[in-house]
Design a protein around this motif. Structure first.
Motif, PDB file in Angstrom:
ATOM      1  N   LYS A 184      40.028 -37.118  -1.795  1.00 11.35           N
ATOM      2  CA  LYS A 184      39.323 -35.927  -1.345  1.00 11.35           C
ATOM      3  C   LYS A 184      40.199 -34.683  -1.305  1.00 11.35           C
ATOM      4  CE  LYS A 184      35.521 -38.181   0.978  1.00 11.35           C
ATOM      5  NZ  LYS A 184      34.629 -38.229   2.159  1.00 11.35           N
ATOM      6  N   HIS A 185      41.480 -34.834  -1.623  1.00 12.71           N
ATOM      7  CA  HIS A 185      42.375 -33.681  -1.635  1.00 12.71           C
ATOM      8  C   HIS A 185      43.062 -33.479  -2.980  1.00 12.71           C
ATOM      9  CE1 HIS A 185      41.603 -32.986   2.559  1.00 12.71           C
ATOM     10  NE2 HIS A 185      41.847 -34.258   2.810  1.00 12.71           N
ATOM     11  N   GLY A 186      42.526 -34.163  -4.036  1.00 11.24           N
ATOM     12  CA  GLY A 186      43.003 -33.831  -5.370  1.00 11.24           C
ATOM     13  C   GLY A 186      43.578 -34.941  -6.203  1.00 11.24           C
ATOM     14  N   PHE A 187      43.559 -36.196  -5.737  1.00 11.59           N
ATOM     15  CA  PHE A 187      44.126 -37.318  -6.479  1.00 11.59           C
ATOM     16  C   PHE A 187      43.606 -37.352  -7.928  1.00 11.59           C
ATOM     17  CE2 PHE A 187      43.630 -41.621  -8.130  1.00 11.59           C
ATOM     18  CZ  PHE A 187      44.867 -42.186  -7.884  1.00 11.59           C
ATOM     19  N   PRO A 188      44.490 -37.626  -8.913  1.00 12.61           N
ATOM     20  CA  PRO A 188      45.898 -37.989  -8.741  1.00 12.61           C
ATOM     21  C   PRO A 188      46.864 -36.803  -8.800  1.00 12.61           C
ATOM     22  CG  PRO A 188      45.241 -38.433 -10.985  1.00 12.61           C
ATOM     23  CD  PRO A 188      44.007 -37.912 -10.278  1.00 12.61           C
ATOM     24  N   LEU A 189      46.420 -35.654  -9.344  1.00 10.02           N
ATOM     25  CA  LEU A 189      47.310 -34.495  -9.460  1.00 10.02           C
ATOM     26  C   LEU A 189      46.609 -33.249  -8.943  1.00 10.02           C
ATOM     27  CD1 LEU A 189      48.910 -34.929 -13.008  1.00 10.02           C
ATOM     28  CD2 LEU A 189      49.922 -35.524 -10.798  1.00 10.02           C
ATOM     29  N   ARG A 190      47.341 -32.484  -8.150  1.00  9.17           N
ATOM     30  CA  ARG A 190      46.817 -31.215  -7.632  1.00  9.17           C
ATOM     31  C   ARG A 190      47.856 -30.121  -7.828  1.00  9.17           C
ATOM     32  NH1 ARG A 190      44.167 -29.789  -1.700  1.00  9.17           N
ATOM     33  NH2 ARG A 190      43.833 -27.576  -2.173  1.00  9.17           N
ATOM     34  N   LEU A 191      47.399 -28.974  -8.279  1.00  7.14           N
ATOM     35  CA  LEU A 191      48.270 -27.809  -8.344  1.00  7.14           C
ATOM     36  C   LEU A 191      48.525 -27.294  -6.928  1.00  7.14           C
ATOM     37  CD1 LEU A 191      49.656 -25.641 -10.192  1.00  7.14           C
ATOM     38  CD2 LEU A 191      47.517 -24.354 -10.050  1.00  7.14           C
ATOM     39  N   ILE A 192      49.754 -26.949  -6.632  1.00  6.77           N
ATOM     40  CA  ILE A 192      50.105 -26.358  -5.340  1.00  6.77           C
ATOM     41  C   ILE A 192      50.785 -25.015  -5.608  1.00  6.77           C
ATOM     42  CG2 ILE A 192      51.535 -26.561  -3.267  1.00  6.77           C
ATOM     43  CD1 ILE A 192      49.137 -28.382  -3.195  1.00  6.77           C
ATOM     44  N   VAL A 193      50.154 -23.944  -5.108  1.00  6.49           N
ATOM     45  CA  VAL A 193      50.643 -22.583  -5.338  1.00  6.49           C
ATOM     46  C   VAL A 193      51.028 -21.970  -3.998  1.00  6.49           C
ATOM     47  CG1 VAL A 193      50.123 -20.332  -6.338  1.00  6.49           C
ATOM     48  CG2 VAL A 193      49.071 -22.402  -7.305  1.00  6.49           C
ATOM     49  N   PRO A 194      52.318 -21.934  -3.665  1.00  4.55           N
ATOM     50  CA  PRO A 194      52.730 -21.346  -2.394  1.00  4.55           C
ATOM     51  C   PRO A 194      52.358 -19.868  -2.310  1.00  4.55           C
ATOM     52  CG  PRO A 194      54.521 -22.597  -3.396  1.00  4.55           C
ATOM     53  CD  PRO A 194      53.451 -22.455  -4.434  1.00  4.55           C
ATOM     54  N   GLN A 195      52.115 -19.400  -1.092  1.00  7.93           N
ATOM     55  CA  GLN A 195      51.898 -17.988  -0.759  1.00  7.93           C
ATOM     56  C   GLN A 195      50.482 -17.491  -1.057  1.00  7.93           C
ATOM     57  OE1 GLN A 195      55.135 -16.440  -3.170  1.00  7.93           O
ATOM     58  NE2 GLN A 195      56.406 -16.163  -1.342  1.00  7.93           N
ATOM     59  N   TRP A 196      49.748 -18.178  -1.921  1.00  7.38           N
ATOM     60  CA  TRP A 196      48.394 -17.746  -2.267  1.00  7.38           C
ATOM     61  C   TRP A 196      47.368 -18.578  -1.506  1.00  7.38           C
ATOM     62  CZ3 TRP A 196      47.238 -16.120  -7.978  1.00  7.38           C
ATOM     63  CH2 TRP A 196      48.122 -15.095  -8.340  1.00  7.38           C
ATOM     64  N   TYR A 197      46.193 -17.995  -1.335  1.00 11.97           N
ATOM     65  CA  TYR A 197      45.099 -18.756  -0.744  1.00 11.97           C
ATOM     66  C   TYR A 197      44.814 -20.000  -1.586  1.00 11.97           C
ATOM     67  CZ  TYR A 197      44.036 -15.141   2.708  1.00 11.97           C
ATOM     68  OH  TYR A 197      44.101 -14.267   3.770  1.00 11.97           O
ATOM     69  N   ALA A 198      44.214 -21.009  -0.944  1.00 10.67           N
ATOM     70  CA  ALA A 198      44.175 -22.351  -1.521  1.00 10.67           C
ATOM     71  C   ALA A 198      43.239 -22.509  -2.705  1.00 10.67           C
ATOM     72  CB  ALA A 198      43.811 -23.365  -0.444  1.00 10.67           C
ATOM     73  N   MET A 199      42.384 -21.522  -2.997  1.00  7.14           N
ATOM     74  CA  MET A 199      41.541 -21.652  -4.191  1.00  7.14           C
ATOM     75  C   MET A 199      42.420 -21.734  -5.439  1.00  7.14           C
ATOM     76  SD  MET A 199      42.005 -18.264  -3.528  1.00  7.14           S
ATOM     77  CE  MET A 199      43.126 -17.271  -4.532  1.00  7.14           C
ATOM     78  N   ALA A 200      43.653 -21.227  -5.368  1.00  9.85           N
ATOM     79  CA  ALA A 200      44.571 -21.279  -6.512  1.00  9.85           C
ATOM     80  C   ALA A 200      45.117 -22.687  -6.734  1.00  9.85           C
ATOM     81  CB  ALA A 200      45.728 -20.300  -6.308  1.00  9.85           C
ATOM     82  N   SER A 201      45.113 -23.517  -5.680  1.00  9.59           N
ATOM     83  CA  SER A 201      45.699 -24.857  -5.755  1.00  9.59           C
ATOM     84  C   SER A 201      44.643 -25.857  -6.235  1.00  9.59           C
ATOM     85  CB  SER A 201      46.266 -25.245  -4.388  1.00  9.59           C
ATOM     86  OG  SER A 201      47.337 -24.385  -4.029  1.00  9.59           O
ATOM     87  N   VAL A 202      44.348 -25.799  -7.519  1.00  8.48           N
ATOM     88  CA  VAL A 202      43.255 -26.553  -8.132  1.00  8.48           C
ATOM     89  C   VAL A 202      43.475 -28.057  -7.953  1.00  8.48           C
ATOM     90  CG1 VAL A 202      42.045 -27.021 -10.299  1.00  8.48           C
ATOM     91  CG2 VAL A 202      42.868 -24.704  -9.791  1.00  8.48           C
ATOM     92  N   LYS A 203      42.401 -28.751  -7.542  1.00  8.38           N
ATOM     93  CA  LYS A 203      42.449 -30.196  -7.332  1.00  8.38           C
ATOM     94  C   LYS A 203      42.006 -30.937  -8.586  1.00  8.38           C
ATOM     95  CE  LYS A 203      39.683 -29.964  -3.634  1.00  8.38           C
ATOM     96  NZ  LYS A 203      39.531 -28.558  -3.239  1.00  8.38           N
TER      97      LYS A 203
END
Length: 356
Positions: A184-203
């Protein structure tokens, strides 16, 4: 003192919608600085995809010298890094806007924090090579469906400018808090983009594509855009960096307390820089005092915890307010930047308390 939570009672996620699933963290009951996956807020546009890592491959294509198809084992063999950071939904606190706006009416819990481990995106891009003229990196997720404004089926896709994609701390994560990322949080790979709101951290990353133009997907140019005017699209801005912000965790809003000394506790965070000061007012903003920051040595991407001892010696009703200031001298405003889709709320936080 504020009453402790009974040991047999455990907090749970606060449901905002079930289909798609959107639930927020009970931030007022979070004592630590990492969030258990079961209490990490959930933000979805579509249903969850069904994936397994055993047959998973990550394509990187587009404006690259050598298009590649990476297996999970290849990715796991690349030198990794672990980053502790805040992920905040850009709609966090949307329900507090006045006038009200449409969308999920998040209160204060569309924010969570923990340790993410993965490989720098730039390490993968260095293996493919980037062609001259490349401008953005598009990351597409496996989640897809119809939007409310169209009958067309879209996958959730977002782009990063090349410099942000190549930032050493922008990672392709495969672990959260030392365990494989939950489905439910992006398995198996999720992009993590520091400093930006989480819509940038694509699951649930499906593919990565390097392009030579500006990406025009609806989650880039329609959603996650600041629309400051109710009737037109003049002066729009993209939603990117997290605003300086703070939240009071205890006491609870509308809580009734007895006379005596009470601790006001909370968290504060920002996108660029670090939090250097948190101020508290117990008289509705007439006067302010500095709170004690309890973990100033934290890294650049984390929230800080703060506390303030309040001598509530007289009965009555009180408005408690907090505002944070970061190392770029940005302070929470008295009023939020109103925008039509309700992004980036960061007005001074406030609660009302009654002393009996």
């Amino acid at each position: 003192m504020s009453k402790p939570l009974h040991s047999s009672v455990k907090p749970s996620l606060i449901v905002r919608s079930l289909q798609p699933e959107n639930q927020e963290t009970p931030i007022q009951f979070i004592n630590g600085d990492t969030i258990d996956p079961n209490l990490f807020y959930r933000r979805n546009h579509f249903s969850y995809p069904l994936l397994t890592s055993s047959n998973y491959w990550l394509p990187i294509n587009g404006s690259v010298e050598i298009p590649r198809l990476f297996s999970m084992q290849e990715i796991l063999n690349i030198p990794s890094k672990m980053i502790k950071l805040v992920l905040e939904c850009s709609g966090d606190k949307r329900g507090l806007f006045e006038p009200k706006v449409f969308g999920e009416q998040w209160q204060k819990g569309a924010i969570s924090q923990g340790y993410w481990k993965g490989v720098p995106l730039r390490a993968l891009l260095e293996l493919t090579g980037i062609k001259k003229g490349a401008k953005e990196v598009v990351v597409e997720g496996f989640d897809y469906g119809k939007r409310t404004d169209s009958d067309q089926v879209y996958s959730f896709s977002r782009s990063l400018p090349l410099d942000k994609a190549l930032h050493p701390d922008t990672i392709i994560a495969y672990e959260y808090n030392n365990q494989p990322i939950p489905l439910k949080h992006g398995f198996p790979l999720r992009l993590i983009v520091p400093q930006w709101y989480a819509m940038a951290s694509v699951k649930w990353i499906k593919q990565i594509r390097v392009i030579e133009s500006e990406f025009q997907g609806p989650f880039q140019v329609i959603d996650y855009v600041y629309y400051p005017n109710r009737e037109n699209n003049i002066d729009t801005l993209p939603v990117t960096t997290i605003n300086v912000n703070s939240t009071i965790q205890k006491p609870l809003d509308r809580e009734v307390l007895t006379t005596g000394f009470h601790f006001i506790n909370g968290i504060a965070w920002t996108g660029n820089g670090v939090i250097i000061k948190v101020e508290v007012s117990t008289d509705g903003g007439k006067s302010w005092s500095d709170a004690k920051i309890t973990n100033q040595k934290k890294g650049n991407y984390e929230w800080i915890s703060w506390t303030f001892e309040w001598p509530a010696l007289e009965k009555g009703e009180y408005t408690i307010m907090t505002k944070a200031t970061d190392s770029f001298n940005r302070t929470q405003p008295a009023s939020p930047f109103w925008n039509r889709k309700g992004y980036g709320y960061n007005s001074v936080d406030k609660i009302k308390i009654k002393i009996e």
